[in-house]
Scaffold this motif. Structure first.
Motif, PDB file in Angstrom:
ATOM      1  N   TRP A 107      74.606  40.075  25.747  1.00 39.33           N
ATOM      2  CA  TRP A 107      74.216  40.641  24.480  1.00 39.33           C
ATOM      3  C   TRP A 107      72.567  40.759  24.617  1.00 39.33           C
ATOM      4  CZ3 TRP A 107      74.501  43.444  20.188  1.00 39.33           C
ATOM      5  CH2 TRP A 107      73.297  43.352  19.278  1.00 39.33           C
ATOM      6  N   ASN A 108      71.755  39.619  24.935  1.00 41.35           N
ATOM      7  CA  ASN A 108      70.450  39.584  24.980  1.00 41.35           C
ATOM      8  C   ASN A 108      70.024  40.308  26.074  1.00 41.35           C
ATOM      9  OD1 ASN A 108      70.036  37.162  22.877  1.00 41.35           O
ATOM     10  ND2 ASN A 108      70.730  35.760  24.345  1.00 41.35           N
TER      11      ASN A 108
ATOM     12  N   PHE B 192      74.749  49.650  10.105  1.00 41.92           N
ATOM     13  CA  PHE B 192      74.364  50.197  11.648  1.00 41.92           C
ATOM     14  C   PHE B 192      74.873  51.409  11.996  1.00 41.92           C
ATOM     15  CE2 PHE B 192      74.574  45.431  12.203  1.00 41.92           C
ATOM     16  CZ  PHE B 192      73.622  45.273  13.071  1.00 41.92           C
ATOM     17  N   CYS B 193      74.902  52.447  10.713  1.00 45.16           N
ATOM     18  CA  CYS B 193      75.585  53.893  10.794  1.00 45.16           C
ATOM     19  C   CYS B 193      74.539  54.614  11.633  1.00 45.16           C
ATOM     20  CB  CYS B 193      75.510  54.353   9.548  1.00 45.16           C
ATOM     21  SG  CYS B 193      74.074  54.401   8.692  1.00 45.16           S
ATOM     22  N   ALA B 194      73.096  54.276  11.677  1.00 45.06           N
ATOM     23  CA  ALA B 194      72.437  55.124  12.570  1.00 45.06           C
ATOM     24  C   ALA B 194      72.380  54.613  14.032  1.00 45.06           C
ATOM     25  CB  ALA B 194      70.803  55.055  11.903  1.00 45.06           C
TER      26      ALA B 194
ATOM     27  N   TRP C 165      76.433  48.628  16.987  1.00 42.79           N
ATOM     28  CA  TRP C 165      77.357  47.743  16.062  1.00 42.79           C
ATOM     29  C   TRP C 165      78.588  47.664  17.090  1.00 42.79           C
ATOM     30  CZ3 TRP C 165      78.628  45.305  12.253  1.00 42.79           C
ATOM     31  CH2 TRP C 165      79.882  45.133  11.728  1.00 42.79           C
ATOM     32  N   GLN C 166      78.780  48.625  17.850  1.00 41.43           N
ATOM     33  CA  GLN C 166      79.879  48.442  19.181  1.00 41.43           C
ATOM     34  C   GLN C 166      79.903  47.091  19.928  1.00 41.43           C
ATOM     35  OE1 GLN C 166      80.837  51.832  21.246  1.00 41.43           O
ATOM     36  NE2 GLN C 166      82.533  51.244  22.007  1.00 41.43           N
ATOM     37  N   LEU C 167      78.480  47.258  20.136  1.00 40.01           N
ATOM     38  CA  LEU C 167      78.225  45.882  21.206  1.00 40.01           C
ATOM     39  C   LEU C 167      78.299  44.777  20.438  1.00 40.01           C
ATOM     40  CD1 LEU C 167      76.847  45.382  23.985  1.00 40.01           C
ATOM     41  CD2 LEU C 167      74.642  45.625  23.215  1.00 40.01           C
TER      42      LEU C 167
ATOM     43  N   HIS D 216      80.830  39.703  13.118  1.00 37.94           N
ATOM     44  CA  HIS D 216      80.663  39.188  11.663  1.00 37.94           C
ATOM     45  C   HIS D 216      79.666  38.318  11.470  1.00 37.94           C
ATOM     46  CE1 HIS D 216      84.655  40.793  10.987  1.00 37.94           C
ATOM     47  NE2 HIS D 216      85.107  40.001  11.834  1.00 37.94           N
ATOM     48  N   GLY D 217      78.494  38.721  10.805  1.00 33.95           N
ATOM     49  CA  GLY D 217      77.252  37.987  10.816  1.00 33.95           C
ATOM     50  C   GLY D 217      76.370  38.442   9.540  1.00 33.95           C
TER      51      GLY D 217
END
Length: 237
Positions: free
Chosen positions: A62-63, A95-97, A102-104, A112-113
């Protein structure tokens, strides 16, 4: 408050090293049910000498992808926290844009955060504390139940981050003395009396005393000698 919470928060409040404080915070939020914890700072006024802080236990992939994609420029969480100190739950709508981001999150176990920001207007430093986990959605009730803890943690880490920033040089500003007031103080510094100064500057003694009085007021001191010393410190004379 449960004993373990109180003892860990007390330990955190006594810790002055930000890395140690982060580890204590991570242990605390894990006990609350969150696997991941991140704390980062940015400078709102784009100070070039700002010392940024970025502490997290997110997955390495991720990072790496976040940094390589320069995702901080389009991260909706960062954008939200840059303008608000209210907590925000991560969601697909948020995260719609940036659906790929979001998938990542889902792929890396950060499904969930929620995040909480601190803004410091005096220093221009802004920080974000984020808590996340791979299982079990976070309800609004859970968020606000733990909000006090997140604010306590983020404020302490934020204060330590401020302590890491380079100190701004203190500029000594010359007080707004008039040319005549400066002349009078210079002569006073040479040990001249009001009578002698009046003779030198071709003024009345009363006028000299008026300029001395005005200089005392402007410099915020109590007498002529203190005014002379203040003018010397300010490099006016």
């Amino acid at each position: 408050m449960e004993i373990w919470k109180e003892s860990q928060l007390q330990l955190l409040s006594q810790t002055q090293d930000i890395h140690t404080a982060y580890r204590i915070s991570l242990n605390f939020v894990r006990n609350l049910g969150y696997k991941f914890c991140a704390f980062s700072t940015i400078s709102a006024n784009s100070r070039t000498d700002c010392c940024p802080v970025n502490l997290n236990n997110y997955p390495h992939n991720w990072n790496t992808q976040y940094e390589q994609s320069n995702a901080s420029e389009i991260d909706p969480v960062a954008a939200y926290c840059n303008h608000s100190m209210l907590p925000v739950l991560w969601s697909k709508e948020l995260f719609c844009a940036t659906p790929w981001l979001w998938q990542l999150l889902q792929q890396q176990g950060l499904a969930h955060g929620w995040s909480q920001a601190i803004h410091d207007e005096e220093t221009g430093l802004r920080s974000i504390l984020s808590l996340a986990r791979s299982h079990c959605p976070i309800s609004a009730y859970e968020l606000y139940e733990n909000l006090g803890f997140s604010v306590f943690i983020s404020r302490h880490l934020h204060a330590l981050a401020i302590g890491m920033q380079p100190k701004k040089p203190v500029r000594t500003q010359a007080p707004p003395l008039s040319r005549r007031e400066i002349e009078v103080l210079k002569l006073s510094a040479d040990g001249k009396t009001a009578y002698e100064i009046a003779r030198i500057l071709n003024l009345s003694e009363r006028t000299v005393n008026f300029h001395v009085h005005r200089a005392i007021e402007k410099l915020g001191v109590n007498n002529k000698m203190a005014a002379v010393m203040a003018a010397v410190r300010a490099k006016v004379i």
